[in-house]
Motif scaffolding. Sequence first.
Motif, short mmCIF file in Angstrom:
data_model
loop_
_atom_site.label_atom_id
_atom_site.label_comp_id
_atom_site.label_asym_id
_atom_site.label_seq_id
_atom_site.Cartn_x
_atom_site.Cartn_y
_atom_site.Cartn_z
N UNK A 78 -45.03 8.38 -27.53
CA UNK A 78 -43.74 8.96 -27.22
C UNK A 78 -42.65 8.16 -27.93
N UNK A 79 -41.60 8.84 -28.32
CA UNK A 79 -40.52 8.23 -29.07
C UNK A 79 -39.19 8.48 -28.37
N UNK A 80 -38.24 7.60 -28.63
CA UNK A 80 -36.88 7.81 -28.15
C UNK A 80 -35.93 7.44 -29.29
N UNK A 81 -35.31 8.45 -29.86
CA UNK A 81 -34.28 8.24 -30.89
C UNK A 81 -32.94 8.10 -30.18
N UNK A 82 -32.31 6.95 -30.38
CA UNK A 82 -31.04 6.67 -29.73
C UNK A 82 -29.94 6.54 -30.77
N UNK A 83 -28.96 7.40 -30.70
CA UNK A 83 -27.82 7.39 -31.62
C UNK A 83 -26.53 7.10 -30.87
N UNK A 84 -25.50 6.75 -31.63
CA UNK A 84 -24.18 6.48 -31.04
C UNK A 84 -24.29 5.52 -29.87
N UNK A 85 -25.01 4.44 -30.07
CA UNK A 85 -25.26 3.49 -28.99
C UNK A 85 -23.98 2.80 -28.54
N UNK A 86 -23.92 2.53 -27.23
CA UNK A 86 -22.77 1.89 -26.60
C UNK A 86 -23.21 0.59 -25.94
N UNK A 87 -22.29 -0.33 -25.72
CA UNK A 87 -22.67 -1.58 -25.03
C UNK A 87 -23.33 -1.32 -23.67
N UNK A 88 -22.93 -0.27 -22.99
CA UNK A 88 -23.53 0.03 -21.68
C UNK A 88 -24.96 0.55 -21.77
N UNK A 89 -25.46 0.78 -22.98
CA UNK A 89 -26.87 1.12 -23.16
C UNK A 89 -27.75 -0.12 -23.19
N UNK A 90 -27.15 -1.29 -23.19
CA UNK A 90 -27.91 -2.54 -23.20
C UNK A 90 -28.79 -2.63 -21.96
N UNK A 91 -30.09 -2.80 -22.18
CA UNK A 91 -31.05 -2.84 -21.07
C UNK A 91 -32.44 -3.13 -21.64
N UNK A 92 -33.37 -3.38 -20.73
CA UNK A 92 -34.79 -3.36 -21.10
C UNK A 92 -35.27 -1.93 -20.93
N UNK A 93 -35.87 -1.39 -21.97
CA UNK A 93 -36.36 -0.01 -21.95
C UNK A 93 -37.87 -0.01 -21.72
N UNK A 94 -38.30 0.78 -20.75
CA UNK A 94 -39.71 0.85 -20.37
C UNK A 94 -40.25 2.25 -20.64
#
Length: 121
Positions: A78-94
Amino acid sequence: QVQLVESGGGLVQPGGSLRLSCAASGTIFDINTMGWYREAPGKQRELVAGISSGGSTNYADPAKGRFTISRDNGKNTVYLQMNSLKPEDTAVYYCHADVKREIGASYYGYFGQGTQVTVSS
């Protein structure tokens, strides 16, 4: 046993993009829903996006319009393409997957070990 291994995290500037990948391996008969969760410091783990084996997707509000989830059933990935990232997207992704290990068994949920995403200038 079932293993989920994530990759693709890192440090990116606001407005940038990252693509996360997660490969499932081990004793697997079938995988139903796969998805991505994230956990920021001091916050509970939350769903980011999910995708069924048939390709139906759902997104949490913060991800709508910016993130795209996809999967390759032949590769159990599975994939996750993340665009237009913001500081509030900062996290550990599981990564998460609902896995049936053999015929007649139930589906059980598994998490990967997580990958850090940091959005900062």
